[in-house]
Design a protein around this motif. Structure first.
Motif, PDB file in Angstrom:
ATOM      1  N   ASN A  51      20.361 -29.823  24.185  1.00 43.35           N
ATOM      2  CA  ASN A  51      19.259 -29.112  24.835  1.00 43.35           C
ATOM      3  C   ASN A  51      19.008 -29.812  26.174  1.00 43.35           C
ATOM      4  O   ASN A  51      18.363 -30.843  26.230  1.00 43.35           O
ATOM      5  N   THR A  52      19.557 -29.260  27.233  1.00 45.60           N
ATOM      6  CA  THR A  52      19.802 -30.002  28.473  1.00 45.60           C
ATOM      7  C   THR A  52      18.723 -29.830  29.542  1.00 45.60           C
ATOM      8  O   THR A  52      17.924 -28.909  29.500  1.00 45.60           O
ATOM      9  N   CYS A  53      18.796 -30.725  30.537  1.00 43.91           N
ATOM     10  CA  CYS A  53      17.845 -30.732  31.660  1.00 43.91           C
ATOM     11  C   CYS A  53      18.607 -30.683  32.985  1.00 43.91           C
ATOM     12  O   CYS A  53      19.598 -31.384  33.158  1.00 43.91           O
ATOM     13  N   HIS A  54      18.122 -29.885  33.912  1.00 41.46           N
ATOM     14  CA  HIS A  54      18.825 -29.671  35.179  1.00 41.46           C
ATOM     15  C   HIS A  54      18.071 -30.278  36.364  1.00 41.46           C
ATOM     16  O   HIS A  54      18.447 -30.082  37.519  1.00 41.46           O
ATOM     17  N   ILE A  55      17.019 -31.028  36.094  1.00 42.78           N
ATOM     18  CA  ILE A  55      16.072 -31.380  37.155  1.00 42.78           C
ATOM     19  C   ILE A  55      16.694 -32.247  38.250  1.00 42.78           C
ATOM     20  O   ILE A  55      16.406 -32.071  39.421  1.00 42.78           O
ATOM     21  N   ARG A  56      17.541 -33.207  37.846  1.00 42.12           N
ATOM     22  CA  ARG A  56      18.229 -34.046  38.820  1.00 42.12           C
ATOM     23  C   ARG A  56      19.717 -34.059  38.477  1.00 42.12           C
ATOM     24  O   ARG A  56      20.093 -33.773  37.350  1.00 42.12           O
ATOM     25  N   GLY A  69      18.949 -25.077  26.951  1.00 40.43           N
ATOM     26  CA  GLY A  69      18.133 -25.721  27.981  1.00 40.43           C
ATOM     27  C   GLY A  69      18.489 -25.286  29.390  1.00 40.43           C
ATOM     28  O   GLY A  69      19.170 -24.284  29.620  1.00 40.43           O
ATOM     29  N   CYS A  70      18.029 -26.074  30.356  1.00 44.73           N
ATOM     30  CA  CYS A  70      18.049 -25.641  31.750  1.00 44.73           C
ATOM     31  C   CYS A  70      19.434 -25.705  32.396  1.00 44.73           C
ATOM     32  O   CYS A  70      19.706 -24.940  33.318  1.00 44.73           O
ATOM     33  N   VAL A  71      20.331 -26.598  31.926  1.00 41.98           N
ATOM     34  CA  VAL A  71      21.689 -26.579  32.474  1.00 41.98           C
ATOM     35  C   VAL A  71      22.399 -25.324  31.986  1.00 41.98           C
ATOM     36  O   VAL A  71      23.152 -24.683  32.730  1.00 41.98           O
ATOM     37  N   GLY A  98       3.001 -26.828  29.564  1.00 37.04           N
ATOM     38  CA  GLY A  98       3.342 -25.766  30.501  1.00 37.04           C
ATOM     39  C   GLY A  98       3.891 -26.401  31.755  1.00 37.04           C
ATOM     40  O   GLY A  98       3.503 -27.528  32.101  1.00 37.04           O
ATOM     41  N   GLN A  99       4.801 -25.725  32.432  1.00 39.59           N
ATOM     42  CA  GLN A  99       5.269 -26.247  33.723  1.00 39.59           C
ATOM     43  C   GLN A  99       4.107 -26.273  34.708  1.00 39.59           C
ATOM     44  O   GLN A  99       4.034 -27.122  35.580  1.00 39.59           O
ATOM     45  N   ASN A 100       3.213 -25.313  34.553  1.00 36.24           N
ATOM     46  CA  ASN A 100       1.934 -25.305  35.289  1.00 36.24           C
ATOM     47  C   ASN A 100       0.855 -24.981  34.282  1.00 36.24           C
ATOM     48  O   ASN A 100       0.297 -23.899  34.277  1.00 36.24           O
ATOM     49  N   CYS A 117      13.046 -27.960  43.839  1.00 33.16           N
ATOM     50  CA  CYS A 117      12.987 -27.885  42.373  1.00 33.16           C
ATOM     51  C   CYS A 117      13.713 -26.685  41.780  1.00 33.16           C
ATOM     52  O   CYS A 117      13.623 -25.564  42.275  1.00 33.16           O
ATOM     53  N   VAL A 118      14.413 -26.932  40.660  1.00 30.32           N
ATOM     54  CA  VAL A 118      15.186 -25.867  39.993  1.00 30.32           C
ATOM     55  C   VAL A 118      14.380 -25.100  38.944  1.00 30.32           C
ATOM     56  O   VAL A 118      14.822 -24.052  38.469  1.00 30.32           O
ATOM     57  N   VAL A 119      13.236 -25.636  38.570  1.00 28.57           N
ATOM     58  CA  VAL A 119      12.530 -25.075  37.406  1.00 28.57           C
ATOM     59  C   VAL A 119      12.197 -23.579  37.536  1.00 28.57           C
ATOM     60  O   VAL A 119      12.376 -22.827  36.574  1.00 28.57           O
ATOM     61  N   PRO A 120      11.757 -23.102  38.719  1.00 27.90           N
ATOM     62  CA  PRO A 120      11.489 -21.660  38.806  1.00 27.90           C
ATOM     63  C   PRO A 120      12.731 -20.805  38.512  1.00 27.90           C
ATOM     64  O   PRO A 120      12.609 -19.676  38.055  1.00 27.90           O
ATOM     65  N   TYR A 121      13.910 -21.378  38.739  1.00 29.71           N
ATOM     66  CA  TYR A 121      15.145 -20.636  38.484  1.00 29.71           C
ATOM     67  C   TYR A 121      15.596 -20.773  37.029  1.00 29.71           C
ATOM     68  O   TYR A 121      16.216 -19.867  36.484  1.00 29.71           O
ATOM     69  N   THR A 122      15.312 -21.920  36.424  1.00 33.05           N
ATOM     70  CA  THR A 122      15.808 -22.111  35.053  1.00 33.05           C
ATOM     71  C   THR A 122      14.827 -21.621  33.998  1.00 33.05           C
ATOM     72  O   THR A 122      15.228 -21.235  32.907  1.00 33.05           O
ATOM     73  N   ARG A 123      13.535 -21.675  34.317  1.00 35.96           N
ATOM     74  CA  ARG A 123      12.527 -21.268  33.316  1.00 35.96           C
ATOM     75  C   ARG A 123      11.944 -19.895  33.604  1.00 35.96           C
ATOM     76  O   ARG A 123      11.222 -19.345  32.785  1.00 35.96           O
ATOM     77  N   GLY A 124      12.183 -19.402  34.816  1.00 39.71           N
ATOM     78  CA  GLY A 124      11.698 -18.060  35.143  1.00 39.71           C
ATOM     79  C   GLY A 124      10.248 -18.055  35.617  1.00 39.71           C
ATOM     80  O   GLY A 124       9.671 -19.109  35.903  1.00 39.71           O
ATOM     81  N   GLY A 149      15.219 -34.322  29.098  1.00 39.09           N
ATOM     82  CA  GLY A 149      14.301 -33.731  30.069  1.00 39.09           C
ATOM     83  C   GLY A 149      12.859 -33.796  29.626  1.00 39.09           C
ATOM     84  O   GLY A 149      12.417 -34.794  29.077  1.00 39.09           O
ATOM     85  N   CYS A 150      12.144 -32.703  29.813  1.00 39.33           N
ATOM     86  CA  CYS A 150      10.689 -32.744  29.666  1.00 39.33           C
ATOM     87  C   CYS A 150      10.259 -32.448  28.237  1.00 39.33           C
ATOM     88  O   CYS A 150      11.057 -32.113  27.377  1.00 39.33           O
ATOM     89  N   GLN A 151       8.947 -32.542  28.029  1.00 31.10           N
ATOM     90  CA  GLN A 151       8.405 -32.321  26.694  1.00 31.10           C
ATOM     91  C   GLN A 151       8.611 -30.888  26.224  1.00 31.10           C
ATOM     92  O   GLN A 151       8.697 -30.633  25.037  1.00 31.10           O
ATOM     93  N   MET A 152       8.706 -29.960  27.173  1.00 33.46           N
ATOM     94  CA  MET A 152       8.933 -28.579  26.742  1.00 33.46           C
ATOM     95  C   MET A 152      10.300 -28.437  26.082  1.00 33.46           C
ATOM     96  O   MET A 152      10.473 -27.647  25.162  1.00 33.46           O
ATOM     97  N   ASN A 153      11.251 -29.218  26.531  1.00 39.22           N
ATOM     98  CA  ASN A 153      12.543 -29.204  25.856  1.00 39.22           C
ATOM     99  C   ASN A 153      12.430 -29.761  24.434  1.00 39.22           C
ATOM    100  O   ASN A 153      13.112 -29.294  23.536  1.00 39.22           O
ATOM    101  N   VAL A 154      11.579 -30.756  24.262  1.00 36.79           N
ATOM    102  CA  VAL A 154      11.364 -31.300  22.920  1.00 36.79           C
ATOM    103  C   VAL A 154      10.787 -30.197  22.024  1.00 36.79           C
ATOM    104  O   VAL A 154      11.249 -29.974  20.896  1.00 36.79           O
TER     105      VAL A 154
HETATM  106 FE1  F3S Z   1      12.248 -29.484  31.756  1.00 34.24          FE
HETATM  107 FE2  F3S Z   1      14.441 -30.399  32.891  1.00 34.24          FE
HETATM  108 FE3  F3S Z   1      14.166 -27.836  32.512  1.00 34.24          FE
HETATM  109  S1  F3S Z   1      12.405 -31.106  33.256  1.00 34.24           S
HETATM  110  S2  F3S Z   1      11.990 -27.471  32.604  1.00 34.24           S
HETATM  111  S3  F3S Z   1      14.302 -29.407  30.931  1.00 34.24           S
HETATM  112  S4  F3S Z   1      15.101 -28.782  34.261  1.00 34.24           S
END
Ligand code: F3S
Ligand code: SAH
Ligand code: SF4
Length: 450
Positions: free
Chosen positions: A55-60, A88-90, A205-207, A169-176, A20-25
């Motif tokens: 450390n997972t990603c849920h975006i798609r 992570g987000c999953v 930051g996500q934003n 987008c799932v991010v508001p639900y997974t990251r709060g 996923g994203c750099q924040m996961n890194v």
């Molecule tokens: Fe990043 Fe994926 Fe979560 S893009 S914020 S790890 S859903």
């Protein structure tokens, strides 16, 4: 089913795999630091780790499904597995489902709860499975160990979470919800990163441009104020930030691009679509014209700025004509880099149940046409850099013996054949451009690392 057996002994080695994203890194590095405090060390290359953190990603959908195949791959011939933690987000979105579907997993920990990973591990070695997807009000950051990472480039999370609720987008639900880390904590963490050898720090930051805080004297600051303060730290040479949202853009951030030498000439500003009806249905709350005006202001402040964006094709109801508006926007902007995706319906998001979901073949076709233009522009941007001389921060060895790779100020990968070391800042002439990298000739070794 036979109960799944894991190694009950305390792990000595770990491996964190971040998707996923750099924040996961960033989160992955911090989990590594937590484990290091318990005396657990990174597993040597090619060797099985006693503890694996996915450390997972849920975006798609594809990203989210990957976790199950990864868990399967960790299974040994005798049916056992190393200790497995899903983070992570999953983990946040589907924690219970993972526990039910994957008996090999002993820990599920969400992005706001991973500071509690060490306690969970104590339980896991006793055979107790645990899930922690709380989103505690107190920030996890206070409970993480001090940074130890030694590298010329580093990530620093300054803002986390999202209140924008784009309908896909799932991010508001997974990251709060959006939170900003306090100014003094960030200055402190940046200091430590620089002391450990960082010369370039990317603020995450996500934003990220919604960051706000107060400096030591109690003055309110936005991201630009934070960047100006970080730029003054001894040894800070390059600052980047990602990801910004068009609606949180403050004038001072635009101005900072023309004034702060350490702030690199690069802006990642996702737009998703060039059509106003689609933008509205996505709840992006800005128009294509408003977005273009913003970019124009960045270009006025910093004429050589490299622009990058994110795009989604095939959002529910997107017509051919609406998609063509996206192509037109791309033609107008001429991005230096971009990320483009087929719309993926995500459980629990409003867009997933909208009418007129677009057929896969239509999405494939649109993605191909969009990417052809984006690739054209990326190559053109790289070709236009040929002849320039710029600083390159050396990040790693290249594919061939004696070859090194680093980044230009515009985030292009630059490779060269000359004696160098990781962390060197060299002055290079850019001589030959490809779509994904540029060949450089070293003119001068400006400074070296450490
Ligand atoms: Fe990043 Fe994926 Fe979560 S893009 S914020 S790890 S859903
Ligand atoms: N806060 C950041 C990160 C979002 S995720 C931002 O707003 O840019 C990164 C990108 O993934 C998004 O910009 C979007 O282009 C894409 N994305 C998000 N949800 C998606 C979905 N359901 N289907 C396809 N792409 C998606
Ligand atoms: Fe997702 Fe939109 Fe928030 Fe970005 S701004 S994280 S795309 S909801």
């Amino acid at each position: 089913m036979k109960p799944h057996t894991t190694s009950p002994k305390t792990p000595r080695t770990y491996r964190v795999k971040s998707f996923g994203c750099q924040m996961n890194v960033y989160d992955g590095e911090r989990m590594g630091e937590l484990l290091a405090e318990k005396g657990i060390v990174p597993a040597p290359e090619g060797e099985e780790a006693d503890l694996v953190v996915l450390n997972t990603c849920h975006i798609r959908e594809k990203a989210a499904e990957k976790v199950y195949s990864d868990i399967g791959r960790l299974r040994r011939e005798d049916g056992t597995s190393p200790l497995i933690a899903v983070a992570g987000c999953v983990a946040q979105a589907e924690g219970e489902e993972i526990m039910a579907r994957a008996p090999a997993v002993s820990m599920v920990v969400g992005p706001q709860a991973y500071h509690r990973l060490p306690e969970m591990l104590d339980k896991a070695v006793k055979g107790e499975r645990a899930t922690d997807t709380d989103m505690p009000a107190i920030a996890k950051f206070d409970q993480l160990p001090k940074r130890k990472r030694r590298s010329p480039t580093a990530f620093l999370t300054v803002q986390e979470g999202c209140d924008k609720f784009c309908t896909y987008c799932v991010v508001p639900y997974t990251r709060g919800a959006e939170i900003s880390r306090p100014y003094s904590d960030l200055i402190d963490e940046a200091h430590r990163l620089i002391e450990a050898g960082a010369r370039e720090i990317t603020l995450l930051g996500q934003n990220v441009n919604a960051w706000s805080g107060e400096d030591d004297k109690g003055r309110r600051l936005g991201l630009a104020g934070l960047i100006r303060a970080l730029a003054k730290l001894d040894g800070m040479e390059r600052i980047r930030y990602t990801t910004s949202h068009p609606n949180d853009m403050e004038d001072d951030l635009i101005a900072a691009h023309g004034e702060v030498a350490e702030l690199m000439p690069y802006l990642h500003l996702p737009v998703q679509s060039g059509n106003n009806r689609v933008l509205k249905a996505m709840n992006r709350a800005h128009t294509a014209e408003g977005y273009l005006r913003l970019l124009e202001r960045f270009r006025e402040a910093r004429p050589d700025i490299a622009l990058s964006g994110d795009f989604i094709v095939g959002f529910p109801g997107e017509t051919e004509a609406e998609f063509e508006d996206t192509l037109r926007l791309v033609d107008e902007v001429r991005y230096a880099a971009a990320f483009s995706f087929k719309y993926s319906p995500r459980p629990g998001t409003p867009a997933a149940t909208m009418d007129n979901q677009i057929a896969k073949e239509v999405m494939d076709d649109r993605l191909q046409r969009l990417q052809a233009r984006l690739n054209r522009d990326q190559l053109a941007f790289n070709q236009a850099s040929v002849g320039k001389t710029c600083k390159v921060l050396v990040e790693r060895k290249g594919k061939h013996e004696g070859q090194w790779l680093g980044k230009s100020p515009w985030l292009q990968s630059v490779w060269f054949d000359a004696p160098a070391a990781i962390g060197d800042m060299i002055e290079a002439e850019l001589v030959e451009a490809g779509p994904n990298s540029i060949r450089g000739l070293v003119r001068e070794r400006v400074a070296s690392f450490g």
